[in-house]
Design a protein around this motif. Sequence first.
Motif, PDB file in Angstrom:
ATOM      1  N   PHE A 147      26.920  18.649  20.469  1.00  0.00           N
ATOM      2  CA  PHE A 147      27.710  19.229  19.408  1.00  0.00           C
ATOM      3  C   PHE A 147      26.651  19.126  18.169  1.00  0.00           C
ATOM      4  CE2 PHE A 147      29.798  17.636  15.123  1.00  0.00           C
ATOM      5  CZ  PHE A 147      30.578  18.842  15.082  1.00  0.00           C
ATOM      6  N   ILE A 148      26.703  20.359  17.616  1.00  0.00           N
ATOM      7  CA  ILE A 148      25.743  20.596  16.440  1.00  0.00           C
ATOM      8  C   ILE A 148      26.416  20.645  15.120  1.00  0.00           C
ATOM      9  CG2 ILE A 148      24.327  22.167  15.371  1.00  0.00           C
ATOM     10  CD1 ILE A 148      23.664  23.503  18.027  1.00  0.00           C
ATOM     11  N   CYS A 149      26.047  19.639  14.382  1.00  0.00           N
ATOM     12  CA  CYS A 149      26.971  19.294  13.046  1.00  0.00           C
ATOM     13  C   CYS A 149      26.796  20.728  11.934  1.00  0.00           C
ATOM     14  CB  CYS A 149      26.230  18.042  12.485  1.00  0.00           C
ATOM     15  SG  CYS A 149      27.126  17.691  10.677  1.00  0.00           S
ATOM     16  N   LYS A 197      23.819  26.914  28.186  1.00  0.00           N
ATOM     17  CA  LYS A 197      24.406  25.947  27.767  1.00  0.00           C
ATOM     18  C   LYS A 197      25.188  26.148  26.264  1.00  0.00           C
ATOM     19  CE  LYS A 197      20.936  22.518  29.332  1.00  0.00           C
ATOM     20  NZ  LYS A 197      20.033  21.651  28.963  1.00  0.00           N
ATOM     21  N   VAL A 198      26.360  25.813  26.480  1.00  0.00           N
ATOM     22  CA  VAL A 198      27.415  26.209  25.162  1.00  0.00           C
ATOM     23  C   VAL A 198      27.614  24.769  24.360  1.00  0.00           C
ATOM     24  CG1 VAL A 198      29.352  27.102  24.348  1.00  0.00           C
ATOM     25  CG2 VAL A 198      28.345  28.125  26.319  1.00  0.00           C
ATOM     26  N   PRO A 199      27.220  24.680  23.109  1.00  0.00           N
ATOM     27  CA  PRO A 199      27.642  23.496  22.637  1.00  0.00           C
ATOM     28  C   PRO A 199      28.936  23.433  22.060  1.00  0.00           C
ATOM     29  CG  PRO A 199      26.505  25.050  21.022  1.00  0.00           C
ATOM     30  CD  PRO A 199      26.309  25.668  22.447  1.00  0.00           C
ATOM     31  N   LEU A 200      29.606  22.207  21.951  1.00  0.00           N
ATOM     32  CA  LEU A 200      30.932  22.240  21.367  1.00  0.00           C
ATOM     33  C   LEU A 200      31.059  22.908  19.749  1.00  0.00           C
ATOM     34  CD1 LEU A 200      31.622  18.522  22.184  1.00  0.00           C
ATOM     35  CD2 LEU A 200      33.181  20.478  23.065  1.00  0.00           C
ATOM     36  N   ASP A 201      32.277  23.304  19.417  1.00  0.00           N
ATOM     37  CA  ASP A 201      32.435  23.877  18.278  1.00  0.00           C
ATOM     38  C   ASP A 201      33.937  23.689  18.277  1.00  0.00           C
ATOM     39  OD1 ASP A 201      33.252  25.499  16.037  1.00  0.00           O
ATOM     40  OD2 ASP A 201      31.331  26.709  16.293  1.00  0.00           O
ATOM     41  N   SER A 238      34.642  36.732  17.522  1.00  0.00           N
ATOM     42  CA  SER A 238      34.536  37.528  16.194  1.00  0.00           C
ATOM     43  C   SER A 238      35.089  36.547  15.072  1.00  0.00           C
ATOM     44  CB  SER A 238      35.994  38.537  16.566  1.00  0.00           C
ATOM     45  OG  SER A 238      35.769  39.293  17.606  1.00  0.00           O
ATOM     46  N   GLU A 239      35.914  35.233  15.334  1.00  0.00           N
ATOM     47  CA  GLU A 239      36.158  34.622  14.373  1.00  0.00           C
ATOM     48  C   GLU A 239      34.904  33.697  13.790  1.00  0.00           C
ATOM     49  OE1 GLU A 239      39.808  33.243  13.688  1.00  0.00           O
ATOM     50  OE2 GLU A 239      39.536  34.997  13.711  1.00  0.00           O
ATOM     51  N   ALA A 240      33.887  33.509  14.824  1.00  0.00           N
ATOM     52  CA  ALA A 240      32.882  32.835  14.354  1.00  0.00           C
ATOM     53  C   ALA A 240      31.452  33.431  14.745  1.00  0.00           C
ATOM     54  CB  ALA A 240      32.950  31.159  14.715  1.00  0.00           C
ATOM     55  N   PRO A 241      30.853  34.422  14.361  1.00  0.00           N
ATOM     56  CA  PRO A 241      30.028  35.090  14.833  1.00  0.00           C
ATOM     57  C   PRO A 241      28.747  34.583  14.695  1.00  0.00           C
ATOM     58  CG  PRO A 241      30.762  36.260  12.747  1.00  0.00           C
ATOM     59  CD  PRO A 241      31.800  35.235  13.131  1.00  0.00           C
ATOM     60  N   GLU A 242      28.536  33.401  13.855  1.00  0.00           N
ATOM     61  CA  GLU A 242      27.364  32.904  13.347  1.00  0.00           C
ATOM     62  C   GLU A 242      27.187  31.534  14.061  1.00  0.00           C
ATOM     63  OE1 GLU A 242      24.842  34.629  12.113  1.00  0.00           O
ATOM     64  OE2 GLU A 242      26.482  36.241  11.835  1.00  0.00           O
ATOM     65  N   SER A 243      28.219  31.117  14.804  1.00  0.00           N
ATOM     66  CA  SER A 243      28.141  29.961  15.547  1.00  0.00           C
ATOM     67  C   SER A 243      26.981  29.701  16.423  1.00  0.00           C
ATOM     68  CB  SER A 243      29.545  29.339  15.828  1.00  0.00           C
ATOM     69  OG  SER A 243      29.422  28.373  16.671  1.00  0.00           O
ATOM     70  N   PRO A 244      26.549  28.597  16.523  1.00  0.00           N
ATOM     71  CA  PRO A 244      25.460  28.492  17.821  1.00  0.00           C
ATOM     72  C   PRO A 244      26.320  28.608  19.194  1.00  0.00           C
ATOM     73  CG  PRO A 244      25.213  26.625  16.173  1.00  0.00           C
ATOM     74  CD  PRO A 244      26.472  27.433  15.690  1.00  0.00           C
ATOM     75  N   ALA A 245      27.562  28.389  19.482  1.00  0.00           N
ATOM     76  CA  ALA A 245      28.213  28.442  20.464  1.00  0.00           C
ATOM     77  C   ALA A 245      28.215  30.060  20.669  1.00  0.00           C
ATOM     78  CB  ALA A 245      29.602  27.822  20.400  1.00  0.00           C
ATOM     79  N   THR A 246      28.426  30.879  19.894  1.00  0.00           N
ATOM     80  CA  THR A 246      28.752  32.309  19.885  1.00  0.00           C
ATOM     81  C   THR A 246      27.516  32.788  20.433  1.00  0.00           C
ATOM     82  OG1 THR A 246      30.555  32.192  18.230  1.00  0.00           O
ATOM     83  CG2 THR A 246      29.307  34.431  18.794  1.00  0.00           C
ATOM     84  N   LEU A 247      26.348  32.289  19.818  1.00  0.00           N
ATOM     85  CA  LEU A 247      25.162  32.888  20.219  1.00  0.00           C
ATOM     86  C   LEU A 247      24.866  32.480  21.767  1.00  0.00           C
ATOM     87  CD1 LEU A 247      22.869  31.990  17.080  1.00  0.00           C
ATOM     88  CD2 LEU A 247      24.158  34.288  17.425  1.00  0.00           C
ATOM     89  N   SER A 248      25.062  31.274  22.051  1.00  0.00           N
ATOM     90  CA  SER A 248      25.073  30.912  23.502  1.00  0.00           C
ATOM     91  C   SER A 248      26.028  31.883  24.356  1.00  0.00           C
ATOM     92  CB  SER A 248      25.396  29.386  23.611  1.00  0.00           C
ATOM     93  OG  SER A 248      24.770  28.605  23.082  1.00  0.00           O
ATOM     94  N   TYR A 249      27.110  31.987  23.979  1.00  0.00           N
ATOM     95  CA  TYR A 249      28.168  32.675  24.844  1.00  0.00           C
ATOM     96  C   TYR A 249      27.374  34.426  24.856  1.00  0.00           C
ATOM     97  CZ  TYR A 249      32.306  29.657  24.928  1.00  0.00           C
ATOM     98  OH  TYR A 249      32.876  28.611  25.229  1.00  0.00           O
ATOM     99  N   ARG A 250      26.940  34.818  24.046  1.00  0.00           N
ATOM    100  CA  ARG A 250      26.753  36.296  24.025  1.00  0.00           C
ATOM    101  C   ARG A 250      25.306  36.319  24.661  1.00  0.00           C
ATOM    102  NH1 ARG A 250      29.669  39.460  21.206  1.00  0.00           N
ATOM    103  NH2 ARG A 250      30.542  38.701  19.014  1.00  0.00           N
TER     104      ARG A 250
END
Length: 323
Positions: A238-240, A271-275, A290-302
């Motif tokens: 989990f990334i704060c 690896k996809v972090p929790l968000d 689309s809701e959180a395009p800058e989230s580290p999880a979104t970057l991992s998913y993409r």
Amino acid sequence: MAEAAGGSRPEDCPGTSSAQAGRAAACQGCPNQRFCAAGAAAPDPAEAAELRERLRSVKHTILVLSGKGGVGKSTFSALLAHGLAADEAKQVALLDIDICGPSIPKMMGLEGEQVHQSGSGWSPVYVEENLGVMSVGFLLSSPDDAVIWRGPKKNGLIKQFLRDVDWGEIDYLIVDTPPGTSDEHLSIVQYLGAMHIDGAVIITTPQEVSLQDVRKEINFCHKVKLPVIGVVENMSGFICPKCKNESQIFPPTTGGAEKMCQNLNVSLLGKVPLDPQIGKSCDKGQSFLSEAPESPATLSYRNIIQKIQEYCDQHHFHEEKII
């Protein structure tokens, strides 16, 4: 034959595609012996031809699997569909075969929608013009209704989804499955055996209690000759959002998915972090990408989705060269 919860797989399992499935000496004592012996492993030629004709316009088929429940298979399936459908030139279909726990309608913002019949079969329910969905959830009068079916009835509905749904020209068919290695998994591999399957994406979380069931799923794939595209580790830290420090909510006590993939010689897709926004987006039926395009999880998913696309493209090119 696949290993079921609490059961053991025979070392000399002939495999579900064998004429000896459920009948060989090695099958004695296997929890899936009755299912295989009933002929589920060997569809009749006419049925196989019918399925092949219905699905001949599907270019790529991806199964999303995991031996463990609650690791984020449906979330990943939904986001994979959204990610692929972001290219408006691609037609994407999402098939939910989690008969007893269909969460795809909720996650895709389609709760309360119904399936419509046409002259060419059932029509998928569309999120966008290029993203269609089919689920048993569309056939229930209420999302709270329990589906209390034995294996044969579940298997029959899966076959009906493949045979009777008018999917049209599809670039990607994504199949979201329930946890385990039982009826639904054997059925979908059997029925899709009439066509080309690119492979399976296997979902896990970092802790050993998940990995021990995911190893069974990978073993299942090997037994039924289903290629493994790779493994995704969900809830990987989990990334704060404020201090950007990372905490391990589910510590990888045995090395996590990375170590498992090294040991089993399969690819780790990412690896996809929790968000917390992932859960909120799913509950609202909106795309987290689309809701959180800058989230580290979104970057991992993409990044993971891009790897899956590359795998499918290479696989398709290899198939064409063979032809």
